[in-house]
Design a protein around this motif. Structure first.
Motif, PDB file in Angstrom:
ATOM      1  N   MET A   1      39.646  23.884  -3.386  1.00 44.90           N
ATOM      2  CA  MET A   1      38.204  23.712  -3.547  1.00 44.90           C
ATOM      3  C   MET A   1      37.633  22.960  -2.345  1.00 44.90           C
ATOM      4  N   GLN A   2      36.491  23.439  -1.853  1.00 45.27           N
ATOM      5  CA  GLN A   2      35.888  22.819  -0.673  1.00 45.27           C
ATOM      6  C   GLN A   2      35.338  21.439  -1.013  1.00 45.27           C
ATOM      7  N   PHE A   3      35.543  20.504  -0.086  1.00 43.61           N
ATOM      8  CA  PHE A   3      35.080  19.135  -0.283  1.00 43.61           C
ATOM      9  C   PHE A   3      33.559  19.064  -0.282  1.00 43.61           C
ATOM     10  N   GLN A   4      33.006  18.322  -1.227  1.00 44.17           N
ATOM     11  CA  GLN A   4      31.564  18.121  -1.313  1.00 44.17           C
ATOM     12  C   GLN A   4      31.266  16.637  -1.130  1.00 44.17           C
ATOM     13  N   LEU A   5      30.472  16.323  -0.118  1.00 43.12           N
ATOM     14  CA  LEU A   5      30.110  14.938   0.155  1.00 43.12           C
ATOM     15  C   LEU A   5      28.901  14.561  -0.697  1.00 43.12           C
ATOM     16  N   THR A   6      29.088  13.636  -1.614  1.00 41.44           N
ATOM     17  CA  THR A   6      28.014  13.231  -2.522  1.00 41.44           C
ATOM     18  C   THR A   6      27.611  11.784  -2.271  1.00 41.44           C
ATOM     19  N   THR A   7      26.446  11.423  -2.773  1.00 40.42           N
ATOM     20  CA  THR A   7      25.963  10.044  -2.646  1.00 40.42           C
ATOM     21  C   THR A   7      26.900   9.081  -3.362  1.00 40.42           C
ATOM     22  N   GLU A   8      27.398   9.508  -4.520  1.00 37.45           N
ATOM     23  CA  GLU A   8      28.294   8.652  -5.293  1.00 37.45           C
ATOM     24  C   GLU A   8      29.584   8.379  -4.530  1.00 37.45           C
ATOM     25  N   PHE A   9      30.092   9.404  -3.822  1.00 36.19           N
ATOM     26  CA  PHE A   9      31.330   9.244  -3.059  1.00 36.19           C
ATOM     27  C   PHE A   9      31.131   8.262  -1.907  1.00 36.19           C
ATOM     28  N   ILE A  10      30.002   8.388  -1.209  1.00 40.09           N
ATOM     29  CA  ILE A  10      29.696   7.466  -0.107  1.00 40.09           C
ATOM     30  C   ILE A  10      29.563   6.036  -0.631  1.00 40.09           C
ATOM     31  N   GLU A  11      28.897   5.892  -1.766  1.00 44.06           N
ATOM     32  CA  GLU A  11      28.731   4.551  -2.349  1.00 44.06           C
ATOM     33  C   GLU A  11      30.073   3.950  -2.723  1.00 44.06           C
ATOM     34  N   GLN A  12      30.997   4.799  -3.208  1.00 36.71           N
ATOM     35  CA  GLN A  12      32.341   4.322  -3.551  1.00 36.71           C
ATOM     36  C   GLN A  12      33.070   3.834  -2.298  1.00 36.71           C
ATOM     37  N   ILE A  13      32.937   4.584  -1.201  1.00 33.80           N
ATOM     38  CA  ILE A  13      33.581   4.179   0.059  1.00 33.80           C
ATOM     39  C   ILE A  13      32.970   2.883   0.569  1.00 33.80           C
ATOM     40  N   GLU A  14      31.654   2.788   0.529  1.00 35.69           N
ATOM     41  CA  GLU A  14      30.979   1.566   0.985  1.00 35.69           C
ATOM     42  C   GLU A  14      31.425   0.357   0.176  1.00 35.69           C
ATOM     43  N   GLN A  15      31.610   0.565  -1.137  1.00 33.90           N
ATOM     44  CA  GLN A  15      32.057  -0.537  -1.990  1.00 33.90           C
ATOM     45  C   GLN A  15      33.460  -0.990  -1.619  1.00 33.90           C
ATOM     46  N   LEU A  16      34.356  -0.027  -1.377  1.00 33.58           N
ATOM     47  CA  LEU A  16      35.731  -0.365  -1.006  1.00 33.58           C
ATOM     48  C   LEU A  16      35.785  -1.038   0.361  1.00 33.58           C
ATOM     49  N   ILE A  17      34.918  -0.623   1.272  1.00 42.46           N
ATOM     50  CA  ILE A  17      34.877  -1.262   2.586  1.00 42.46           C
ATOM     51  C   ILE A  17      34.381  -2.698   2.464  1.00 42.46           C
ATOM     52  N   SER A  18      33.398  -2.903   1.611  1.00 42.24           N
ATOM     53  CA  SER A  18      32.814  -4.252   1.459  1.00 42.24           C
ATOM     54  C   SER A  18      33.838  -5.255   0.953  1.00 42.24           C
ATOM     55  N   ILE A  19      34.813  -4.779   0.135  1.00 39.53           N
ATOM     56  CA  ILE A  19      35.833  -5.700  -0.389  1.00 39.53           C
ATOM     57  C   ILE A  19      37.145  -5.578   0.407  1.00 39.53           C
ATOM     58  N   LYS A  20      37.093  -4.783   1.493  1.00 42.82           N
ATOM     59  CA  LYS A  20      38.238  -4.622   2.399  1.00 42.82           C
ATOM     60  C   LYS A  20      39.490  -4.128   1.656  1.00 42.82           C
ATOM     61  N   ASP A  21      39.309  -3.167   0.755  1.00 49.29           N
ATOM     62  CA  ASP A  21      40.440  -2.596   0.022  1.00 49.29           C
ATOM     63  C   ASP A  21      40.982  -1.394   0.795  1.00 49.29           C
ATOM     64  N   GLY A  22      41.805  -1.678   1.801  1.00 47.82           N
ATOM     65  CA  GLY A  22      42.307  -0.636   2.676  1.00 47.82           C
ATOM     66  C   GLY A  22      43.209   0.358   1.977  1.00 47.82           C
ATOM     67  N   ASN A  23      44.051  -0.123   1.065  1.00 54.29           N
ATOM     68  CA  ASN A  23      44.972   0.774   0.366  1.00 54.29           C
ATOM     69  C   ASN A  23      44.224   1.802  -0.461  1.00 54.29           C
ATOM     70  N   ALA A  24      43.194   1.361  -1.172  1.00 52.28           N
ATOM     71  CA  ALA A  24      42.413   2.283  -2.001  1.00 52.28           C
ATOM     72  C   ALA A  24      41.687   3.305  -1.128  1.00 52.28           C
ATOM     73  N   LEU A  25      41.203   2.880   0.033  1.00 52.25           N
ATOM     74  CA  LEU A  25      40.514   3.787   0.945  1.00 52.25           C
ATOM     75  C   LEU A  25      41.486   4.839   1.497  1.00 52.25           C
TER      76      LEU A  25
END
Length: 449
Positions: A1-25
């Motif tokens: 299935m082709q990847f779909q970039l959504t607002t929710e996905f970006i927000e999830q990445i931004e949240q993980l970056i803010s807490i520096k959770d490299g493993n989850a990213l």
């Protein structure tokens, strides 16, 4: 299935970056294509994008950096150290590495090259940086598979396996002599079906299309398009094989040239994008707007010279926008066809033949439109002589506009100037002035004012 970039996905990445959770990213982005990673980078802030670049494997980030917008890449590179940039370049083909390093200041370039561990890779990058920007030398990649005509098939296969480790895609296998001069190409089918004891000289194809390091990019694109090539070898002045240009590089070049020509045709004198600063956009647009302003003022003074005619035949005033519009439209149409033909090397024959063809085409279009104007005048009860005057004027204007739109790009091209500059405001403005002058002059002759 082709990847779909959504607002929710970006927000999830931004949240993980803010807490520096490299493993989850890493887990979240592990299976994504580098082009999808590039899309994500463009949605993040510069600091967030830089964090991801430093976090993920360079095999992925180096490819993603080549896919992002130039401005995004520039902001990311500004936040990376020379050593970190060097790590990204080591994973790139030399042509891509040169594109990236060319965006850096000279001082930073030297620091980055010094940090590259692979000395051969660094030397290749430096070599490519020394070629003129618009030539095959600057566009080519050093990575390729080359074999010598004196090798046996068995030895050739072993050597190809070794070389292919450093080549992303093997489009062609090139054959050289002992001195390294290009002598032909090798068919994979012939290689697989030949005896292991046979020599390359027995099976290789001596005919091969190539370009030199000084061949202009436009000529490279024309050759690859004409012969439907996926890759083309590049040789130096002595015929020694030094690199290759692949179809993806030519597609990028054609795209950039098309964008540049489109902007130029629209009256934008520099390469700009929608998110550039107001100052950059103003510098790109203002020169052509000034040209349009002077063209409009010229048309005003032409009309002032025929003020008595306008007082006697008020109808002429209302038809001036029509004449100007037809002149501009016909000129832009003609110039666009010629510019496209010049770009594709399809403008053949003598100038006289082109003259006859354009005059014939203009006559057909002018007569058809003139008859429509006369019919319009009949239905609205306009004086017949005035309608004929407008029709004859329009016919004359269309012929002149077509000739200007045809010959200006050809003349510019012969003088080494980009013919795309002829389209858009340049042609429109010049044809507006000539069109209005012809309109009133012909009206003066026919209506006798």
């Amino acid at each position: 299935m082709q990847f779909q970039l959504t607002t929710e996905f970006i927000e999830q990445i931004e949240q993980l970056i803010s807490i520096k959770d490299g493993n989850a990213l890493r887990e979240l982005l592990h299976d994504l294509h580098f082009a999808d990673i590039a899309d994500i980078l463009e949605e993040l802030t510069s600091d967030e994008a830089t964090y991801l670049i430093k976090l993920l494997e360079t095999e992925i980030t180096s490819e993603a950096l080549m896919e992002v917008d130039d401005d995004v890449r520039e902001k990311i590179l500004d936040r990376l150290s020379p050593k970190e940039i060097a790590a990204e370049l080591e994973e790139m083909d030399t042509d891509d590495a040169v594109d990236v390093i060319a965006e850096l200041d000279e001082e930073i370039q030297e620091q980055v090259i010094d940090e590259i561990d692979d000395e051969e890779h660094a030397a290749d990058i430096v070599e490519l940086l020394n070629y003129d920007e618009d030539t095959a030398g600057a566009l080519m990649a050093k990575e390729l598979v080359r074999v010598k005509e004196t090798w046996t098939i068995a030895g050739c296969v072993r050597e190809m396996r070794r070389q292919a480790k450093n080549v992303t895609r093997v489009h062609s296998i090139y054959v050289t002599n002992k001195e390294g001069k290009l002598t032909g190409r090798l068919s994979l089918k012939d290689l697989l079906t030949a005896s292991e004891k046979a020599h390359i000289s027995d099976v290789f194809i001596p005919k091969v299309d190539y370009v030199t390091v000084h061949t202009e990019n436009e000529e490279v694109a024309r050759i690859m398009q004409k012969y439907d090539l996926e890759a083309i070898p590049v040789v130096d002045e002595e015929g020694i094989l030094v690199g290759r240009i692949t179809i993806d590089d030519i597609v990028d070049f054609i795209k950039e040239e098309a964008e540049k020509d489109y902007q130029m045709a629209a009256g934008i004198s520099q390469d700009v994008e929608a998110d550039d600063s107001i100052w950059q956009l103003t510098r790109a647009r203002l020169p052509w707007l000034v040209l349009g302003l002077f063209g409009g003022l010229g048309a005003v003074y032409v009309m002032k010279g025929f003020d008595e005619a306008l007082a006697k035949y008020v109808e002429l005033f209302f038809f001036t926008p029509l004449i100007a519009a037809m002149a501009g439209n016909v000129g832009v149409q003609s110039s666009a066809i010629i510019v496209q033909g010049l770009a594709n090397d399809n403008v053949k024959g003598s100038l006289f033949q082109r003259l006859v063809k354009e005059v014939g085409l203009a006559l057909i279009n002018g007569v058809a439109l003139g008859l429509l104007v006369i019919a319009f005048g009949f239905f609205v009860g306009q004086e017949r002589l005035v309608s004929v005057t407008i029709a004859v004027s329009m016919l004359s204007v269309i012929i002149v506009a077509a000739l200007i739109g045809t010959f200006v790009p050809i003349i510019l091209d012969k003088r080494g100037i980009d013919p795309a500059i002829a389209t858009g405001p340049f042609i429109t403005t010049s044809n507006d002035i000539f069109g209005i002058f012809l309109f009133f002059y012909i009206s003066h002759l026919i209506l006798d004012f």
